[in-house]
Design an enzyme around this catalytic site. Sequence first.
Site, mmCIF file in Angstrom:
data_model
loop_
_atom_site.group_PDB
_atom_site.id
_atom_site.type_symbol
_atom_site.label_atom_id
_atom_site.label_comp_id
_atom_site.label_asym_id
_atom_site.label_seq_id
_atom_site.Cartn_x
_atom_site.Cartn_y
_atom_site.Cartn_z
ATOM 1 N N SER A 76 -48.429 -56.476 85.766
ATOM 2 C CA SER A 76 -49.930 -57.149 87.110
ATOM 3 C C SER A 76 -50.991 -56.368 86.247
ATOM 4 C CB SER A 76 -49.016 -56.851 88.356
ATOM 5 O OG SER A 76 -49.299 -55.047 88.791
ATOM 6 N N GLN B 24 -55.138 -52.195 72.731
ATOM 7 C CA GLN B 24 -53.817 -52.269 72.642
ATOM 8 C C GLN B 24 -54.141 -52.299 70.497
ATOM 9 O OE1 GLN B 24 -50.550 -53.824 74.268
ATOM 10 N NE2 GLN B 24 -51.732 -52.608 75.048
ATOM 11 N N ALA C 161 -58.116 -63.017 79.352
ATOM 12 C CA ALA C 161 -57.035 -64.001 80.333
ATOM 13 C C ALA C 161 -57.870 -64.290 81.718
ATOM 14 C CB ALA C 161 -56.324 -62.254 81.099
ATOM 15 N N LYS D 293 -53.774 -58.741 65.075
ATOM 16 C CA LYS D 293 -55.865 -59.190 65.421
ATOM 17 C C LYS D 293 -56.055 -58.489 66.335
ATOM 18 C CE LYS D 293 -55.682 -60.772 69.815
ATOM 19 N NZ LYS D 293 -56.058 -59.442 71.133
ATOM 20 N N ASN E 71 -54.416 -57.270 83.922
ATOM 21 C CA ASN E 71 -55.430 -58.417 83.659
ATOM 22 C C ASN E 71 -54.796 -59.837 83.555
ATOM 23 O OD1 ASN E 71 -58.223 -58.854 81.724
ATOM 24 N ND2 ASN E 71 -58.592 -58.510 83.832
ATOM 25 N N TRP E 72 -53.850 -59.332 82.624
ATOM 26 C CA TRP E 72 -53.205 -60.433 82.170
ATOM 27 C C TRP E 72 -52.068 -61.146 82.394
ATOM 28 C CZ3 TRP E 72 -53.822 -65.467 80.358
ATOM 29 C CH2 TRP E 72 -52.687 -65.712 79.257
ATOM 30 N N PHE F 3 -46.235 -49.097 77.276
ATOM 31 C CA PHE F 3 -44.602 -48.846 78.805
ATOM 32 C C PHE F 3 -43.545 -49.468 78.712
ATOM 33 C CE2 PHE F 3 -49.734 -48.818 80.667
ATOM 34 C CZ PHE F 3 -49.593 -47.531 80.121
ATOM 35 N N ARG G 173 -61.644 -57.350 75.597
ATOM 36 C CA ARG G 173 -61.382 -55.589 75.292
ATOM 37 C C ARG G 173 -62.172 -55.083 74.088
ATOM 38 N NH1 ARG G 173 -56.978 -55.801 79.359
ATOM 39 N NH2 ARG G 173 -56.209 -56.251 77.182
ATOM 40 N N ASN G 174 -61.025 -54.953 73.214
ATOM 41 C CA ASN G 174 -60.932 -54.454 71.202
ATOM 42 C C ASN G 174 -61.914 -54.477 71.526
ATOM 43 O OD1 ASN G 174 -58.034 -52.952 71.431
ATOM 44 N ND2 ASN G 174 -57.860 -55.188 71.366
HETATM 45 P P1 NAD Z 1 -53.980 -54.317 81.680
HETATM 46 O O1 NAD Z 1 -54.791 -53.790 80.535
HETATM 47 O O2 NAD Z 1 -54.654 -54.848 82.221
HETATM 48 O O3 NAD Z 1 -53.748 -52.695 81.451
HETATM 49 C C1 NAD Z 1 -53.192 -52.759 82.547
HETATM 50 C C2 NAD Z 1 -51.707 -52.982 83.057
HETATM 51 O O4 NAD Z 1 -50.403 -50.960 82.609
HETATM 52 C C3 NAD Z 1 -51.773 -52.894 85.113
HETATM 53 O O5 NAD Z 1 -50.940 -53.195 85.624
HETATM 54 C C4 NAD Z 1 -51.014 -50.936 85.261
HETATM 55 O O6 NAD Z 1 -50.508 -50.827 86.396
HETATM 56 C C5 NAD Z 1 -50.315 -50.806 84.185
HETATM 57 N N1 NAD Z 1 -49.753 -49.491 84.194
HETATM 58 C C6 NAD Z 1 -50.595 -47.915 83.737
HETATM 59 N N2 NAD Z 1 -49.471 -47.353 83.358
HETATM 60 C C7 NAD Z 1 -48.106 -47.699 83.367
HETATM 61 C C8 NAD Z 1 -47.013 -47.151 83.530
HETATM 62 N N3 NAD Z 1 -46.967 -45.746 83.322
HETATM 63 N N4 NAD Z 1 -45.340 -48.185 83.181
HETATM 64 C C9 NAD Z 1 -45.899 -48.744 83.091
HETATM 65 N N5 NAD Z 1 -47.463 -50.034 83.777
HETATM 66 C C10 NAD Z 1 -48.362 -49.006 83.327
HETATM 67 O O7 NAD Z 1 -52.767 -54.826 81.314
HETATM 68 P P2 NAD Z 1 -52.419 -56.563 80.541
HETATM 69 O O8 NAD Z 1 -53.987 -57.203 79.858
HETATM 70 O O9 NAD Z 1 -52.162 -57.669 81.779
HETATM 71 O O10 NAD Z 1 -52.388 -56.868 78.940
HETATM 72 C C11 NAD Z 1 -51.017 -56.831 78.519
HETATM 73 C C12 NAD Z 1 -50.730 -57.225 77.301
HETATM 74 O O11 NAD Z 1 -50.876 -58.421 77.901
HETATM 75 C C13 NAD Z 1 -50.721 -56.665 76.654
HETATM 76 O O12 NAD Z 1 -49.888 -56.255 75.618
HETATM 77 C C14 NAD Z 1 -52.597 -57.264 75.560
HETATM 78 O O13 NAD Z 1 -52.408 -57.097 74.732
HETATM 79 C C15 NAD Z 1 -51.925 -59.075 76.505
HETATM 80 N N6 NAD Z 1 -52.902 -59.573 76.625
HETATM 81 C C16 NAD Z 1 -53.683 -59.157 77.341
HETATM 82 C C17 NAD Z 1 -55.036 -60.187 77.688
HETATM 83 C C18 NAD Z 1 -55.828 -60.406 78.072
HETATM 84 O O14 NAD Z 1 -57.049 -60.632 78.373
HETATM 85 N N7 NAD Z 1 -56.077 -59.025 79.512
HETATM 86 C C19 NAD Z 1 -54.894 -61.709 77.321
HETATM 87 C C20 NAD Z 1 -53.569 -61.825 75.816
HETATM 88 C C21 NAD Z 1 -52.701 -61.174 76.073
HETATM 89 P P1 13P Z 2 -58.399 -57.971 73.939
HETATM 90 O O1 13P Z 2 -56.862 -57.104 74.413
HETATM 91 O O2 13P Z 2 -58.714 -57.207 72.847
HETATM 92 O O3 13P Z 2 -59.162 -58.354 75.140
HETATM 93 O O4 13P Z 2 -57.578 -58.967 73.571
HETATM 94 C C1 13P Z 2 -56.981 -59.790 74.604
HETATM 95 C C2 13P Z 2 -56.421 -61.254 74.177
HETATM 96 O O5 13P Z 2 -55.321 -60.732 73.555
HETATM 97 C C3 13P Z 2 -57.142 -62.641 74.127
HETATM 98 O O6 13P Z 2 -56.491 -63.553 73.267
#
Ligand code: NAD
Ligand code: 13P
Length: 416
Positions: free
Chosen positions: A11, A365, A169, A270, A13-14, A113, A336-337
């Site tokens: 739960s 990541q 996201a 990427k 950002n994504w 995680f 974010r990276n």
């Molecule tokens: P995020 O970066 O917002 O991470 C925080 C999450 O990790 C929170 O939900 C938090 O509760 C959880 N967390 C913290 N400690 C924890 C623990 N010990 N055990 C389990 N959960 C814990 O996460 P996100 O953006 O939802 O990313 C999830 C995946 O989606 C990643 O692999 C990311 O690369 C990918 N992704 C992200 C985006 C984006 O824009 N944010 C876009 C596409 C893909």
């Molecule tokens: P970041 O985790 O670097 O924000 O990348 C988000 C992403 O995967 C966009 O497609």
Amino acid sequence: AKKHKVTILGSGNWGSTIAKIVAENTKQHKDLFEEDVQMWVYEEDVVIGKNSKYYDASAGDKPQKLTSVINHHHENVKYLPGITLPSNIIANPSLIEAVKNSSILIFNLPHQFIANVCKQVDGHILPFARGISCIKGVNVTDDGVSLFSEWIGDGLNIYCGALSGANIASEIAAEKWSETTIAYDPPPMDNSRNPSPRDGSPNPGITVTDLQDRSHKDCRGRTCKTKLTALPAEYPPLDHDCFRALFHRHYFHVQMVSDVAGVSLGGALKNIVALAAGFVDGRGWGDNAKAAIMRIGLMEMVKFGKEFFGETVQSQTFTETSAGVADLITSSSGGRNFRCAKKAVEQGISVDEVEQKELNGQKLQGTTTAFEVNSFLKARGLEKEYPLFTAVNDILLGKKDVKDIPNLVATVTDGA
Ligand code: NAD
Ligand code: 13P
């Protein structure tokens, strides 16, 4: 007839954004899905400050559980602030309760995680559940490199596909148009409306008992002994049409493909390239430098895919889908990276420090992926074959400087 119950594991950002999309669609496709969507939340306390519209003077600064804030106000105030979530998202702090009786499991949490989460849900899921991994990262062990879709599938004895794309996201949560790629290519066992995408043959409609010891090809074309259980006939088929119905929105266009390895790798690798793009931008070099990073990065991504997942990975997944080049571009522009790497160079501090200071609990990541991929390449004596991936690792570790990048990648740019 049964309907699919859907759980999002994660739960952030994504995770919250995907939950929004999915919950909008379960409401719209009541013939296929139960309307309520479970969202597992890693529970934590949040303080609703005076400036928030949810501030409650009687509670004051007393910390509240994130799950109850989400269920009460329909907003993930910590990880997706400012976005109203559909009221049919049920935030649940118990993993085991959240996955109970769900036939569709969407894994969406930072890759560091996932091992612990899978360990906890093992034995508590429906045996015929199917998964989609939205995780961007790779799993490196002494035995080699694997994808989280594979890892989840093998660990839980289920089939798991992958969703990845140019998907920042915050833009999607604000319903700004984007595309995504979903790779889903299970062995031909479910009673599917679509022909098997792998060989085009009609689905043979195998029964559960037939399947118990049947091996099948995994997403790398290797014989895999995971014991998959067929979806009972009373459920709607879990095929491309079903996943399109679950994820496609007018602002989120879905392309279904079968290259699970390519889609997963694109999303993971990427992130290393986006860090490099942030490094050169932070140094004040211009768009030409960033374009060079993206070009070299794309070449290394394709090479990595071909070298280690060559049986099934298709170069076009990297060069033609949202999960490939499009994600590389968006992540190297505003992910974010990218942003953290840029700030780290500008401020002369580490990327980890920027992550701690700026991201309010969100996780990068790219840094862990850079280290994991490097340990895998190093163990095989292949660091020089991937000069950009290696440079990012060395810069993160302080062994090299951003100004060294042109020389470090010279083997690719000018054949030196
Ligand atoms: P995020 O970066 O917002 O991470 C925080 C999450 O990790 C929170 O939900 C938090 O509760 C959880 N967390 C913290 N400690 C924890 C623990 N010990 N055990 C389990 N959960 C814990 O996460 P996100 O953006 O939802 O990313 C999830 C995946 O989606 C990643 O692999 C990311 O690369 C990918 N992704 C992200 C985006 C984006 O824009 N944010 C876009 C596409 C893909
Ligand atoms: P970041 O985790 O670097 O924000 O990348 C988000 C992403 O995967 C966009 O497609």
